[in-house]
Scaffold this active site. Sequence first.
Site, PDB file in Angstrom:
ATOM      1  N   LYS A 257       0.865  -1.189   0.000  1.00 37.48           N
ATOM      2  CA  LYS A 257       0.000   0.000   0.000  1.00 37.48           C
ATOM      3  C   LYS A 257       0.895   1.231   0.000  1.00 37.48           C
ATOM      4  CE  LYS A 257      -3.711  -2.018   2.826  1.00 37.48           C
ATOM      5  NZ  LYS A 257      -4.801  -2.020   1.849  1.00 37.48           N
ATOM      6  N   ARG A 332      -9.647 -12.093   1.622  1.00 36.31           N
ATOM      7  CA  ARG A 332     -10.470 -13.149   1.025  1.00 36.31           C
ATOM      8  C   ARG A 332      -9.745 -14.490   1.034  1.00 36.31           C
ATOM      9  NH1 ARG A 332     -11.011  -9.716  -4.373  1.00 36.31           N
ATOM     10  NH2 ARG A 332     -10.802  -8.111  -2.777  1.00 36.31           N
TER      11      ARG A 332
HETATM   12  N1  BES Z   1      -7.839  -4.293   4.310  1.00 32.06           N
HETATM   13  C1  BES Z   1      -8.068  -3.871   2.982  1.00 32.06           C
HETATM   14  C2  BES Z   1      -9.411  -3.179   2.790  1.00 32.06           C
HETATM   15  C3  BES Z   1      -9.613  -1.867   3.513  1.00 32.06           C
HETATM   16  C4  BES Z   1      -9.336  -0.680   2.882  1.00 32.06           C
HETATM   17  C5  BES Z   1     -10.152  -1.837   4.777  1.00 32.06           C
HETATM   18  C6  BES Z   1      -9.576   0.516   3.538  1.00 32.06           C
HETATM   19  C7  BES Z   1     -10.388  -0.643   5.434  1.00 32.06           C
HETATM   20  C8  BES Z   1     -10.097   0.535   4.808  1.00 32.06           C
HETATM   21  C9  BES Z   1      -8.029  -5.052   2.032  1.00 32.06           C
HETATM   22  O1  BES Z   1      -7.184  -6.103   2.394  1.00 32.06           O
HETATM   23  C10 BES Z   1      -7.526  -4.539   0.727  1.00 32.06           C
HETATM   24  O2  BES Z   1      -6.437  -4.079   0.685  1.00 32.06           O
HETATM   25  N2  BES Z   1      -8.355  -4.629  -0.295  1.00 32.06           N
HETATM   26  C11 BES Z   1      -8.003  -4.155  -1.594  1.00 32.06           C
HETATM   27  C12 BES Z   1      -8.425  -5.187  -2.589  1.00 32.06           C
HETATM   28  C13 BES Z   1      -7.938  -4.922  -3.988  1.00 32.06           C
HETATM   29  C14 BES Z   1      -6.425  -5.078  -4.045  1.00 32.06           C
HETATM   30  C15 BES Z   1      -8.592  -5.885  -4.923  1.00 32.06           C
HETATM   31  C16 BES Z   1      -8.737  -2.849  -1.837  1.00 32.06           C
HETATM   32  O3  BES Z   1      -9.898  -2.734  -1.443  1.00 32.06           O
HETATM   33  O4  BES Z   1      -8.142  -1.944  -2.386  1.00 32.06           O
HETATM   34 ZN    ZN Z   2      -5.160  -5.817   1.770  1.00 33.77          ZN
END
Ligand code: BES
Ligand code: ZN
Length: 476
Positions: A257, A332
């Site tokens: 990230k 997931r």
């Molecule tokens: N933990 C994150 C989702 C999240 C984002 C929770 C902001 C709370 C606040 C999750 O693991 C994630 O990173 N999801 C990605 C998925 C994508 C790479 C398909 C996302 O939502 O960007």
């Molecule tokens: Zn993630």
Amino acid sequence: MQTSLKITTSIQNANLQFVLADSSSKFDDLALSKTELAHLKKRIKAEEKWTEFGTIESKLVVALIEKTEDLNWDIEQVRKVGNRACGQANHEKATSISVTNKSQLENAALAFAEGTMLGNYEFRKYKTGKDAGNSLKSVLIEKSSTTKTAIAKLQATVDGTLTARDLINEPLSYLTAPQLSKEIRALGKKCGFRVEVMNKAKIASMKMGGLLSVNRGSVDPPTFNIMEWKPAKSRNKKPLVLVGKGVVYDTGGLSLKPTQSSMDFMKSDMSGAAAVIGAMCAVSSLKLPVHVIGLIPATDNRPGVDAYVPGDVITISNGKTVEVLNTDAEGRLILADALSYAQKLKPELVIDLATLTGAAARGVGKEAMVSFFKTDTETARQLKASGQRVYERMIEMPLWKEYGDYIQSDIADIKNVGGPTAGAITAAKFLEHFTDYPWVHLDIAGMAFLQTKASYRGKNGTGVGVRLLVDFLSEY
Ligand code: BES
Ligand code: ZN
Ligand code: ZN
């Protein structure tokens, strides 16, 4: 420290007293002079929301309660009044608050106490200064405004919510996956539910490829946690299973990230797990007549020399293969193993809670969770009704077949990302592959952690999901 809740014979037993009122209320039994009474009646007629009487040692506040066609909204406003009262109590260094309900809104005193207790939460573990924090220690409800059972239920629900908040607010420097398991064990002892923790070797023998893969970059081993509350007499023959995403920290892994802001709050990526733990505590403390099993796959997600990489193909414990195209879509993968495990428990219903997608948070913000139902309509109706009652509301999105096409892989059964659109739905479609039972998926990403205070929900970890699950399971 958590706020204690008690019944009292008179609201005068606290230094800050609240009367919840509407235009029909009578105030003859309050210790008010004739002129004060006249003043109050005038203010109520003018629809003034907040009228204060008294001295610094003993203060009485009459709060005007509105009644609309929407009972759930009315109750939510009273929770917010409770939170405002909490702010006033701490501002005035009061140690106790009391409340009586003279309005026509039933259960208003309980809602007020709920807002006060949740609003009074602080996470002070890492503060070393002399400031002792909030002065408010106890809430008293006048006995005609509640019952012993209602109070016990509220106290257990609030305790469960605050336990969840504590876990969410703990940083990774303390709360690793093995530490989370220790916390679960301690809570199991305290609240009365059974705990089984599977270590890395056991997880490997179960072939939980999702959990093992996400954990590969980590310096701490993963854990898989099983909690069970099984009363002698339960309303359900087959267990109700709660699954919580337990990513104790999400860096995104090698699909890192961006450090600016998006990683700052990722200690909260175990909020689904926290909700399940908090609910297990409340359900077992209250000895609810329902057989409930909680499952939590736990690990952090970070890059490392041995971290899983985009392009890897991994095998989930039910045998399905997944092409990993983004290591940040890790929730997931660990949930896939947990949902596959749930299959062996022959569940009546499985509800998973997860901070799964940024898409869900962007879509509905902090006002709702995004929900998906593969259940009969009555179960869906009941869960949604619980959401309305406790004001942890849900917006339903569909599990249409077309969205399943988004996660087709060229080389494996499915891939773990679905492209730039419909992110919350494609994540749900992914999970659906691992369910062969009635199932609800709740994406709580927008509600789990707040960067600005929102009344009694507070700032930081909210503990969302606990109040929802306790309400749903009590009515089950
Ligand atoms: N933990 C994150 C989702 C999240 C984002 C929770 C902001 C709370 C606040 C999750 O693991 C994630 O990173 N999801 C990605 C998925 C994508 C790479 C398909 C996302 O939502 O960007
Ligand atoms: Zn993630
Ligand atoms: Zn995550």
